[in-house]
Design an enzyme around this catalytic site. Structure first.
Site, PDB file in Angstrom:
ATOM      1  N   HIS A 267       1.030  -3.272   9.289  1.00  0.00           N
ATOM      2  CA  HIS A 267       1.795  -4.523   9.191  1.00  0.00           C
ATOM      3  C   HIS A 267       1.512  -5.493  10.332  1.00  0.00           C
ATOM      4  CE1 HIS A 267       4.073  -2.990   5.808  1.00  0.00           C
ATOM      5  NE2 HIS A 267       4.022  -1.824   6.438  1.00  0.00           N
TER       6      HIS A 267
ATOM      7  N   SER B  46       7.230  -0.352   9.284  1.00  0.00           N
ATOM      8  CA  SER B  46       7.192  -0.940   7.952  1.00  0.00           C
ATOM      9  C   SER B  46       8.555  -1.268   7.364  1.00  0.00           C
ATOM     10  CB  SER B  46       6.442  -0.005   7.005  1.00  0.00           C
ATOM     11  OG  SER B  46       7.081   1.247   6.933  1.00  0.00           O
TER      12      SER B  46
ATOM     13  N   ASN C  72       3.715  -7.478   0.720  1.00  0.00           N
ATOM     14  CA  ASN C  72       3.197  -7.448   2.090  1.00  0.00           C
ATOM     15  C   ASN C  72       1.939  -8.306   2.232  1.00  0.00           C
ATOM     16  OD1 ASN C  72       5.140  -5.495   2.923  1.00  0.00           O
ATOM     17  ND2 ASN C  72       3.921  -3.915   1.909  1.00  0.00           N
TER      18      ASN C  72
ATOM     19  N   GLU D  46       3.189   3.410  14.803  1.00  0.00           N
ATOM     20  CA  GLU D  46       2.802   2.184  14.107  1.00  0.00           C
ATOM     21  C   GLU D  46       2.945   1.046  15.095  1.00  0.00           C
ATOM     22  OE1 GLU D  46       5.169   1.811  10.451  1.00  0.00           O
ATOM     23  OE2 GLU D  46       4.740   3.918  10.090  1.00  0.00           O
TER      24      GLU D  46
ATOM     25  N   LYS E 183      -2.454  -5.220   2.591  1.00  0.00           N
ATOM     26  CA  LYS E 183      -1.312  -6.031   3.029  1.00  0.00           C
ATOM     27  C   LYS E 183      -1.828  -7.427   3.378  1.00  0.00           C
ATOM     28  CE  LYS E 183       1.329  -1.986   3.405  1.00  0.00           C
ATOM     29  NZ  LYS E 183       1.359  -0.657   3.963  1.00  0.00           N
TER      30      LYS E 183
ATOM     31  N   ASP F  99      -1.213   2.921  13.722  1.00  0.00           N
ATOM     32  CA  ASP F  99      -1.288   2.399  12.353  1.00  0.00           C
ATOM     33  C   ASP F  99      -0.907   0.915  12.397  1.00  0.00           C
ATOM     34  OD1 ASP F  99      -0.823   1.682   9.724  1.00  0.00           O
ATOM     35  OD2 ASP F  99       0.364   3.461   9.212  1.00  0.00           O
TER      36      ASP F  99
ATOM     37  N   HIS G 189       5.353   6.104   9.027  1.00  0.00           N
ATOM     38  CA  HIS G 189       5.207   6.065   7.568  1.00  0.00           C
ATOM     39  C   HIS G 189       5.007   7.469   6.983  1.00  0.00           C
ATOM     40  CE1 HIS G 189       3.114   4.942   3.762  1.00  0.00           C
ATOM     41  NE2 HIS G 189       3.881   3.859   3.848  1.00  0.00           N
TER      42      HIS G 189
HETATM   43  C1  LIG Z   1       1.523   0.700   3.374  1.00  0.00           C
HETATM   44  C2  LIG Z   1       1.411   1.584   4.541  1.00  0.00           C
HETATM   45  C3  LIG Z   1       0.494   2.625   4.578  1.00  0.00           C
HETATM   46  C4  LIG Z   1      -0.275   3.075   3.366  1.00  0.00           C
HETATM   47  O1  LIG Z   1      -1.275   2.187   3.038  1.00  0.00           O
HETATM   48  P1  LIG Z   1      -1.728   2.090   1.507  1.00  0.00           P
HETATM   49  O2  LIG Z   1      -3.009   1.362   1.573  1.00  0.00           O
HETATM   50  O3  LIG Z   1      -0.648   1.349   0.807  1.00  0.00           O
HETATM   51  O4  LIG Z   1      -1.886   3.480   1.000  1.00  0.00           O
HETATM   52  C5  LIG Z   1       0.337   3.318   5.755  1.00  0.00           C
HETATM   53  N1  LIG Z   1       1.081   3.025   6.837  1.00  0.00           N
HETATM   54  C6  LIG Z   1       2.006   2.043   6.820  1.00  0.00           C
HETATM   55  C7  LIG Z   1       2.800   1.776   8.040  1.00  0.00           C
HETATM   56  C8  LIG Z   1       2.210   1.311   5.672  1.00  0.00           C
HETATM   57  O5  LIG Z   1       3.153   0.384   5.630  1.00  0.00           O
END
Ligand SMILES: *Cc1c(COP(=O)(O)O)cnc(C)c1O
Length: 414
Positions: A229, A201, A48, A197, A260, A226, A134
């Site tokens: 991405h 993801s 990512n 989100e 990411k 969130d 997620h």
């Molecule tokens: C990767 C991810 C997380 C978690 O983040 P980390 O830093 O990897 O713990 C949370 N939400 C989404 C949508 C993700 O893709």
């Protein structure tokens, strides 16, 4: 006789029988489009690291300088041993980036979600989740003790029906909750938090954020988005989809991951000064956990600045170019909005794994994503593109996919 290991072996066997067994794949190189596994060179479409920043000289340099000045470790939790300058610099950079009053960093996105959600909600409250959020948000919701309601993926009617229901409950509950409040628990009768989100993801599609913001305002709910991405990928300054849609003022809680597109590791919550002050006082995953290493904070801070610069804008243009190239090769009739995540839907778990192995043999590293990461029977190959891929990588990949799946790769309706 059930020994410890024989009992665990039964559990593992069940996982294997369902085609869901996972194991780690050791990589002997840095993450990036070209990786090395057991002496073999592969093109990876799995990370990512959307802008290729994890190996960018400016970001590596920032991490190295932080190690030299602040050491390898961080000593203790920040409220206990004092809070190192790199964490403050990162948080100032994140707040400026996201145009919020303040920000607080966590050791991961996972812990940022649980810290924030559990600081804000308890058993009196309602949390409303998109069906595809997620796992860290689902886990946080459970841990908070709030009532969990789930709306169909990106379905505004379903979301509205739940918000209506929650408001009805709220009106009925006003007299009962208020009474027993101790001085530490002065609060409104029932909080309602919607969590989604901006870019999903495992599906790579976007949430209808404008409409969700309208709904949560109409029903007096709060919104947490969130941007794992979307950070670095969307928005004129790369701050995310919230920035792109001009919604900064209207989203109470913005969540970012630093591992990411920002190329480092960690997570953060951005929002009002009051929100951040509350998290410092109540987010257990922040309070009771050793601070992230200074190198991670410094790398993320440098990435936040780079993403907003002309270099960042150029990397974003390259990334979107690669996305357009791949989408023209494997068109998806169902999505006009896209992201750097392009799933090729397969369905059956075992077949997705088999295809992933075939691609591996052909020199491509593309994970088969299966239950429980996605629903049963919706296994897929998850392709993620980065600005570090070159056009030839995309051409080779689409050639390999067409050979394996037939010329007409129709991704089914998600
Ligand atoms: C990767 C991810 C997380 C978690 O983040 P980390 O830093 O990897 O713990 C949370 N939400 C989404 C949508 C993700 O893709």
């Amino acid at each position: 006789m059930w020994t410890f290991d024989s009992e665990l072996e039964q559990l593992l066997e069940t996982i294997r029988q369902h085609g869901l067994y996972r194991k780690l794949c050791r990589i002997d190189s840095a993450q990036g489009p070209r990786i090395e596994i057991g002496g073999r060179k592969l093109i990876s479409f799995a990370s990512n690291d959307y802008l290729g920043l994890s190996s960018h000289p400016t970001i590596k340099e920032a991490a190295i300088r932080a190690v030299e000045k602040f050491g390898a470790g961080s000593g203790a939790a920040r409220l206990l041993s004092g809070s190192l300058a790199p964490h403050h610099e990162l948080e100032e950079a994140l707040a400026a980036f996201k145009h919020t009053e303040a920000a607080l960093s966590f050791s991961s996105g996972y812990t940022a979600a649980s810290g924030a959600i559990c600081a804000l909600l308890d058993k009196h409250d309602v949390i409303v989740l998109d069906k595809l959020v997620h796992a860290c948000i689902v886990d946080a919701a459970k841990l908070s003790g709030a009532k969990i309601r789930v709306f169909k993926h990106n379905d505004l009617n379903d979301l509205e029906a739940i918000l209506k229901w929650a408001n009805g409950k709220r009106a009925a509950g006003i007299s009962s909750v208020g009474k027993n409040s101790s001085t530490l628990q002065i609060r409104s009768p029932q909080r309602v938090l919607v969590v989604t989100e901006s870019v999903f993801s495992m599906d790579g599609d976007c949430a209808p954020l404008r409409e969700i913001v309208e709904l949560k305002d109409r029903y007096n709910a709060w919104l947490m988005v969130d941007e794992a991405h979307a950070t670095g990928v969307f928005g004129p300054g790369g701050a995310g989809l919230i920035e792109e849609l001009g919604l900064t003022e209207r989203v109470e809680i913005q969540m970012v991951t630093l591992g990411k597109a920002l190329g480092a590791a960690g997570g953060a919550i951005c929002g009002s000064r009051k929100l951040i002050d509350l998290l410092v006082n109540r987010a257990r995953s922040f309070i009771y956990s050793t601070a992230p290493v200074p190198a991670a904070a410094a790398a993320a801070a440098a990435a936040v600045k780079l993403v907003q610069s002309e270099i960042g804008a150029r990397l974003r243009r390259t990334l979107w170019q690669r996305i357009a190239e791949l989408k023209s090769e494997i068109p998806d009739p169902n999505s006009e909005m896209s992201s750097a995540i392009i799933p090729v839907m397969i369905g059956e778990e075992a077949r997705a794994v088999q295809l992933s192995i075939k691609l591996f043999e052909g020199g491509f590293y593309i994970p088969a994503v299966r239950y429980p990461t996605v629903p049963r029977g919706k296994a897929r190959l998850r392709i993620s593109l980065t600005a570090a891929h070159d056009p030839q990588d995309v051409v080779s990949l689409s050639g390999a996919l067409k050979e394996l799946l037939g010329r007409d790769i129709r991704r089914e309706n998600l």
